[in-house]
Write an enzyme that holds these catalytic residues in place. Structure first.
Site, PDB file in Angstrom:
ATOM      1  CG  ASP A  75      -2.135  -0.890   1.035  1.00  0.00           C
ATOM      2  OD1 ASP A  75      -2.385  -1.325  -0.100  1.00  0.00           O
ATOM      3  OD2 ASP A  75      -2.837  -1.154   2.032  1.00  0.00           O
ATOM      4  NE  ARG A 159       6.411  20.041  23.790  1.00  0.00           N
ATOM      5  CZ  ARG A 159       5.657  21.137  23.687  1.00  0.00           C
ATOM      6  NH1 ARG A 159       5.239  21.558  22.495  1.00  0.00           N
ATOM      7  NH2 ARG A 159       5.332  21.821  24.755  1.00  0.00           N
ATOM      8  CG  ASP A 178       0.153  12.122  22.268  1.00  0.00           C
ATOM      9  OD1 ASP A 178       0.174  13.008  23.146  1.00  0.00           O
ATOM     10  OD2 ASP A 178       0.400  10.927  22.511  1.00  0.00           O
ATOM     11  CE1 TYR A 191      -1.265   6.990  14.421  1.00  0.00           C
ATOM     12  CE2 TYR A 191      -0.034   8.535  13.053  1.00  0.00           C
ATOM     13  CZ  TYR A 191      -0.304   7.972  14.291  1.00  0.00           C
ATOM     14  OH  TYR A 191       0.404   8.382  15.393  1.00  0.00           O
TER      15      TYR A 191
END
Length: 290
Positions: A75, A159, A178, A191
């Site tokens: 992919d 962070r 995040d 994701y």
């Protein structure tokens, strides 16, 4: 959305050169396609196949000249090629050399069957929505980037960040997280899914706004209509901010830079070989082990 059948004469082949099996598979595919009367386009610097039916193109021509491009890889390889060819409406067909292969259509082990369908016209073309992201730095012209899966904003130092997302002048939400993912329906299984986002049908025309590990437990994903323009604003103390496109191209920005994301005017055109529904495809891929 399905597009009309296209009569291919010249087929490009793009290899993921990091996959050790890709050159051998490419040679098999080239031999099969030449035998069935097709011309072959190769990207200069990848592989050599001495034959009168093989044409070698430099980068500025390879992604616009062939009638379609056969992508040998996973992919990630297909995402890379999609961002290159979308400007020229070139359809792409992936043969999987990776793991799950949500976007690829064939598998290396049955490449002959896949090519048989492709060369006989037993396919359809599916159009996938893409994202366009503009980044405007102070005293510079805006730069534009494309994404088929997602646009990701996060701190290079991993962070927590303060990010305000606005759409057409109104605040959607102020996130302390995040990072933030803006995904297409295609990218909803990437994701965004790992960050707790929804699975969205690839035929939908929406954008998914998904915070990564938000500080507030009640923060959830937002589903926005395709005509929204999302503007991101950052706290003045933020630093080391990076914007990543499909997990492959990264741009560093400062809190003062203007970042806008919207539906692109271009789309990715995927060659599909059967009428398996998108739900069947997702269910099979999501339940696969690798």
């Amino acid at each position: 959305m399905e597009a009309e059948f296209k009569n291919f004469k010249e087929i490009g082949i793009y290899l993921n050169m990091d996959k050790p099996d890709s050159p051998a598979l490419a040679e098999k595919c080239i031999g099969y396609l030449i035998q069935h009367g097709f011309k072959i386009a190769l990207l200069e610097g990848q592989i050599k196949y001495p034959h009168e039916c093989v044409i070698y193109y430099p980068k500025n021509l390879f992604y616009r000249k062939p009638d379609c491009i056969l992508v040998l890889g996973g992919d990630g390889t297909l995402l890379f090629v999609a961002r290159k060819v979308c400007f020229y409406s070139i359809p792409i067909f992936g043969i999987n050399l990776g793991k799950l292969g949500f976007l690829t259509e064939g598998e290396a082990g049955n490449y002959e069957e896949a090519l048989k369908n492709l060369t006989s016209g037993d396919y359809y073309i599916e159009e996938r929505m893409m994202l366009s992201c503009s980044i405007k730095k102070e005293n510079e012209s805006a730069c534009f980037y494309m994404a088929l899966n997602d646009v990701l904003v996060k701190s290079r130092g991993f962070r927590m960040m303060d990010i305000e997302a606005r759409a057409n002048g109104s605040t959607i939400d102020k996130f302390r997280a995040d990072g933030l993912i803006i995904a297409t329906p295609t990218g909803s299984t990437g994701y965004s899914l790992a960050a707790g986002g929804p699975v969205v049908s690839p035929q939908a025309r929406v954008m998914i706004l998904n915070p990564i590990c938000p500080h507030r437990l009640h923060d959830r994903s937002y589903i926005l209509p395709e005509d929204e323009v999302i503007k991101l604003e950052f706290g003045d103390r933020e630093k080391d901010i990076m914007v990543t496109f499909d997990g492959q191209t990264t741009v560093s920005i400062s809190p003062q830079d203007a970042v806008k994301v919207k539906k692109a005017t271009y789309c990715t055109r995927l060659i599909r070989l059967n009428q398996m529904s998108s739900y069947d495809r997702l269910r099979i891929k999501l339940s696969s082990e690798y």
